[in-house]
Design a protein around this motif. Structure first.
Motif, PDB file in Angstrom:
ATOM      1  N   GLU A 146      20.876  11.519   6.106  1.00  0.00           N
ATOM      2  CA  GLU A 146      20.438  11.549   4.810  1.00  0.00           C
ATOM      3  C   GLU A 146      21.417  11.568   3.798  1.00  0.00           C
ATOM      4  O   GLU A 146      21.485  10.907   2.872  1.00  0.00           O
ATOM      5  N   VAL A 147      22.093  12.710   4.103  1.00  0.00           N
ATOM      6  CA  VAL A 147      23.443  12.781   3.067  1.00  0.00           C
ATOM      7  C   VAL A 147      24.333  11.627   3.024  1.00  0.00           C
ATOM      8  O   VAL A 147      24.599  11.104   2.013  1.00  0.00           O
ATOM      9  N   ALA A 148      24.582  10.985   4.417  1.00  0.00           N
ATOM     10  CA  ALA A 148      25.552   9.958   4.332  1.00  0.00           C
ATOM     11  C   ALA A 148      25.001   8.789   3.512  1.00  0.00           C
ATOM     12  O   ALA A 148      25.646   8.026   2.998  1.00  0.00           O
ATOM     13  N   ALA A 149      23.541   8.546   3.867  1.00  0.00           N
ATOM     14  CA  ALA A 149      23.210   7.247   3.012  1.00  0.00           C
ATOM     15  C   ALA A 149      23.052   7.600   1.441  1.00  0.00           C
ATOM     16  O   ALA A 149      23.353   6.593   0.779  1.00  0.00           O
ATOM     17  N   ALA A 150      22.925   8.858   1.203  1.00  0.00           N
ATOM     18  CA  ALA A 150      22.679   8.990  -0.366  1.00  0.00           C
ATOM     19  C   ALA A 150      24.239   9.036  -1.012  1.00  0.00           C
ATOM     20  O   ALA A 150      24.444   8.520  -2.104  1.00  0.00           O
ATOM     21  N   ARG A 151      25.075   9.383  -0.238  1.00  0.00           N
ATOM     22  CA  ARG A 151      26.510   9.139  -0.591  1.00  0.00           C
ATOM     23  C   ARG A 151      26.620   7.788  -1.019  1.00  0.00           C
ATOM     24  O   ARG A 151      27.716   7.647  -1.937  1.00  0.00           O
ATOM     25  N   ARG A 152      26.271   6.810  -0.346  1.00  0.00           N
ATOM     26  CA  ARG A 152      26.430   5.478  -0.728  1.00  0.00           C
ATOM     27  C   ARG A 152      26.509   5.104  -2.034  1.00  0.00           C
ATOM     28  O   ARG A 152      26.994   4.048  -2.467  1.00  0.00           O
ATOM     29  N   TRP A 153      25.319   5.531  -2.645  1.00  0.00           N
ATOM     30  CA  TRP A 153      24.990   5.137  -3.797  1.00  0.00           C
ATOM     31  C   TRP A 153      24.959   6.018  -5.095  1.00  0.00           C
ATOM     32  O   TRP A 153      24.661   6.010  -6.186  1.00  0.00           O
ATOM     33  N   ALA A 154      24.872   7.268  -4.676  1.00  0.00           N
ATOM     34  CA  ALA A 154      25.077   8.482  -5.692  1.00  0.00           C
ATOM     35  C   ALA A 154      26.325   9.344  -5.448  1.00  0.00           C
ATOM     36  O   ALA A 154      25.815  10.698  -5.329  1.00  0.00           O
ATOM     37  N   GLN A 155      27.422   8.788  -5.383  1.00  0.00           N
ATOM     38  CA  GLN A 155      28.507   9.882  -4.963  1.00  0.00           C
ATOM     39  C   GLN A 155      28.701  10.752  -5.918  1.00  0.00           C
ATOM     40  O   GLN A 155      29.465  11.682  -5.702  1.00  0.00           O
ATOM     41  N   ASP A 156      28.571  10.483  -7.377  1.00  0.00           N
ATOM     42  CA  ASP A 156      28.754  11.579  -8.262  1.00  0.00           C
ATOM     43  C   ASP A 156      27.735  12.414  -8.771  1.00  0.00           C
ATOM     44  O   ASP A 156      28.159  13.543  -9.405  1.00  0.00           O
ATOM     45  N   SER A 157      26.611  12.437  -7.795  1.00  0.00           N
ATOM     46  CA  SER A 157      25.514  13.286  -8.124  1.00  0.00           C
ATOM     47  C   SER A 157      25.829  14.671  -7.762  1.00  0.00           C
ATOM     48  O   SER A 157      26.183  15.116  -6.609  1.00  0.00           O
ATOM     49  N   LEU A 158      25.528  15.697  -8.438  1.00  0.00           N
ATOM     50  CA  LEU A 158      25.510  17.092  -8.275  1.00  0.00           C
ATOM     51  C   LEU A 158      24.765  17.446  -7.064  1.00  0.00           C
ATOM     52  O   LEU A 158      25.166  18.396  -6.311  1.00  0.00           O
ATOM     53  N   LEU A 159      23.367  16.782  -7.256  1.00  0.00           N
ATOM     54  CA  LEU A 159      22.611  17.247  -6.056  1.00  0.00           C
ATOM     55  C   LEU A 159      22.855  16.783  -4.359  1.00  0.00           C
ATOM     56  O   LEU A 159      22.868  17.503  -3.590  1.00  0.00           O
ATOM     57  N   VAL A 160      23.631  15.639  -4.547  1.00  0.00           N
ATOM     58  CA  VAL A 160      24.316  15.061  -3.408  1.00  0.00           C
ATOM     59  C   VAL A 160      25.343  15.789  -2.958  1.00  0.00           C
ATOM     60  O   VAL A 160      25.654  16.214  -1.588  1.00  0.00           O
ATOM     61  N   ASN A 161      26.196  16.521  -3.873  1.00  0.00           N
ATOM     62  CA  ASN A 161      27.519  17.315  -3.466  1.00  0.00           C
ATOM     63  C   ASN A 161      26.727  18.628  -3.030  1.00  0.00           C
ATOM     64  O   ASN A 161      27.355  19.116  -2.059  1.00  0.00           O
ATOM     65  N   LEU A 162      25.752  19.123  -3.542  1.00  0.00           N
ATOM     66  CA  LEU A 162      25.371  20.246  -2.896  1.00  0.00           C
ATOM     67  C   LEU A 162      24.561  19.924  -1.777  1.00  0.00           C
ATOM     68  O   LEU A 162      24.855  20.796  -0.593  1.00  0.00           O
ATOM     69  N   ALA A 163      23.739  19.052  -1.424  1.00  0.00           N
ATOM     70  CA  ALA A 163      23.334  18.713  -0.055  1.00  0.00           C
ATOM     71  C   ALA A 163      24.327  18.610   1.070  1.00  0.00           C
ATOM     72  O   ALA A 163      24.134  19.005   2.171  1.00  0.00           O
ATOM     73  N   GLU A 164      25.481  17.830   0.561  1.00  0.00           N
ATOM     74  CA  GLU A 164      26.484  17.762   1.501  1.00  0.00           C
ATOM     75  C   GLU A 164      27.100  19.336   1.912  1.00  0.00           C
ATOM     76  O   GLU A 164      27.386  19.394   3.145  1.00  0.00           O
ATOM     77  N   SER A 165      27.200  19.847   1.057  1.00  0.00           N
ATOM     78  CA  SER A 165      27.646  21.331   1.150  1.00  0.00           C
ATOM     79  C   SER A 165      26.787  21.984   2.047  1.00  0.00           C
ATOM     80  O   SER A 165      27.341  22.592   2.726  1.00  0.00           O
ATOM     81  N   TRP A 166      25.551  22.016   1.875  1.00  0.00           N
ATOM     82  CA  TRP A 166      24.500  22.793   2.722  1.00  0.00           C
ATOM     83  C   TRP A 166      24.737  22.307   4.329  1.00  0.00           C
ATOM     84  O   TRP A 166      24.905  23.069   5.191  1.00  0.00           O
ATOM     85  N   VAL A 167      25.004  20.820   4.381  1.00  0.00           N
ATOM     86  CA  VAL A 167      24.894  20.378   5.865  1.00  0.00           C
ATOM     87  C   VAL A 167      26.525  20.712   6.259  1.00  0.00           C
ATOM     88  O   VAL A 167      26.265  21.418   7.378  1.00  0.00           O
ATOM     89  N   GLY A 168      27.358  20.792   5.273  1.00  0.00           N
ATOM     90  CA  GLY A 168      28.723  21.090   6.190  1.00  0.00           C
ATOM     91  C   GLY A 168      28.979  22.873   6.470  1.00  0.00           C
ATOM     92  O   GLY A 168      29.171  22.996   7.394  1.00  0.00           O
ATOM     93  N   LEU A 169      28.165  23.536   5.625  1.00  0.00           N
ATOM     94  CA  LEU A 169      27.986  24.855   5.865  1.00  0.00           C
ATOM     95  C   LEU A 169      27.149  24.995   7.398  1.00  0.00           C
ATOM     96  O   LEU A 169      27.594  25.843   8.311  1.00  0.00           O
ATOM     97  N   ARG A 170      26.059  24.411   7.351  1.00  0.00           N
ATOM     98  CA  ARG A 170      25.398  24.500   8.577  1.00  0.00           C
ATOM     99  C   ARG A 170      26.098  24.172   9.814  1.00  0.00           C
ATOM    100  O   ARG A 170      26.202  24.966  10.939  1.00  0.00           O
ATOM    101  N   LEU A 171      27.178  22.865   9.678  1.00  0.00           N
ATOM    102  CA  LEU A 171      27.789  22.475  11.018  1.00  0.00           C
ATOM    103  C   LEU A 171      29.004  23.400  11.343  1.00  0.00           C
ATOM    104  O   LEU A 171      29.162  23.646  12.341  1.00  0.00           O
ATOM    105  N   VAL A 172      29.409  23.907  10.325  1.00  0.00           N
ATOM    106  CA  VAL A 172      30.495  24.864  10.527  1.00  0.00           C
ATOM    107  C   VAL A 172      30.053  26.185  11.172  1.00  0.00           C
ATOM    108  O   VAL A 172      30.585  26.629  11.906  1.00  0.00           O
ATOM    109  N   SER A 173      29.048  26.464  10.510  1.00  0.00           N
ATOM    110  CA  SER A 173      28.370  27.816  11.242  1.00  0.00           C
ATOM    111  C   SER A 173      27.949  27.554  12.803  1.00  0.00           C
ATOM    112  O   SER A 173      28.129  28.425  13.760  1.00  0.00           O
ATOM    113  N   ARG A 174      27.602  26.412  13.047  1.00  0.00           N
ATOM    114  CA  ARG A 174      27.021  26.328  14.413  1.00  0.00           C
ATOM    115  C   ARG A 174      28.222  25.847  15.030  1.00  0.00           C
ATOM    116  O   ARG A 174      28.323  26.521  16.272  1.00  0.00           O
ATOM    117  N   LEU A 175      29.379  25.236  14.594  1.00  0.00           N
ATOM    118  CA  LEU A 175      30.668  25.370  15.391  1.00  0.00           C
ATOM    119  C   LEU A 175      31.175  26.413  15.646  1.00  0.00           C
ATOM    120  O   LEU A 175      31.636  27.069  16.994  1.00  0.00           O
TER     121      LEU A 175
END
Length: 216
Positions: free
Chosen positions: A174-203
């Motif tokens: 979802e984030v990867a698709a949104a990043r293609r067309w809304a790369q400057d969006s605050l919310l997309v940046n936040l969503a990407e951070s949420w996903v990154g935190l989850r993946l780091v935590s899992r790792l």
């Protein structure tokens, strides 16, 4: 011009809302906004007031309103006041009619349904808008002629739902698709951070050694 773009009228109030600066949203001067942006701004202010604990006052203000956006706000206020069944009933009635195509109904309705534990209904409602926007010509996105901020809101909420469901792979897509067309969006940046935190935590959890026997 997209009212939520960097050149748009609603960018500041929108960012204030999603940064949790609710009083800034309430105090925002909307008098200079164009006619078509008055209702979206009012909805943001009403949602901010609910977040500030003014759900009863907001409900009194929007009760009886015909606009589907304000009916959705009423559902959000009902839920904040503990009237969960009433809130869900309002949203489900909106989602069953033509109002389901309304962007604000999708965003607020998805929020209400998710909070009520109806994740799949929330995703179904949110994805109505996502699907329709993805059919727009790609050049609109690439040229930044049309960037739908409500779709960005939908993406952020969809990502939150997927993460709560531990469907991390879908959240990443979802984030990867949104990043293609809304790369400057605050919310997309936040969503990407949420996903990154989850993946780091899992790792990290996968690499945490088990304690040795006998050691508490």
């Amino acid at each position: 011009m997209d009212p939520y773009s960097a050149e748009g009228e609603l960018i500041n109030i929108h960012n204030h809302f999603h940064q949790g600066q609710y009083q800034e949203v309430v105090d925002f001067d909307t008098s200079a906004l164009s006619a078509e942006n008055q209702l979206p701004a009012r909805v943001l202010q009403l949602r901010a007031r609910i977040a500030l604990g003014q759900a009863a006052e907001v409900l009194d203000e929007v009760t009886g309103e015909k606009a589907p956006e304000l009916q959705a706000v009423a559902a959000l206020a009902e839920q904040a006041l503990g009237n969960n069944d009433r809130a869900v009933d309002i949203v489900q009635k909106l989602a069953a009619g033509d109002e389901a195509e309304n962007v604000t109904v999708q965003i607020i309705g998805g929020t209400v349904l998710q909070a009520a534990g109806k994740s799949e209904e929330a995703l179904a409602l949110l994805n109505k808008h996502q699907g329709s926007c993805m059919l727009l010509p790609l050049k609109h996105f690439l040229q930044r002629v049309y960037i739908d901020a409500a779709l960005v809101d939908a993406v952020a909420l969809i990502v939150q739902i997927y993460l709560q469901q531990n469907r991390n792979d879908l959240a990443v897509k979802e984030v990867a698709a949104a990043r293609r067309w809304a790369q400057d969006s605050l919310l997309v940046n936040l969503a990407e951070s949420w996903v990154g935190l989850r993946l780091v935590s899992r790792l990290d959890s996968l690499h945490t050694p088990y304690p040795k026997p006998g050691i508490v």
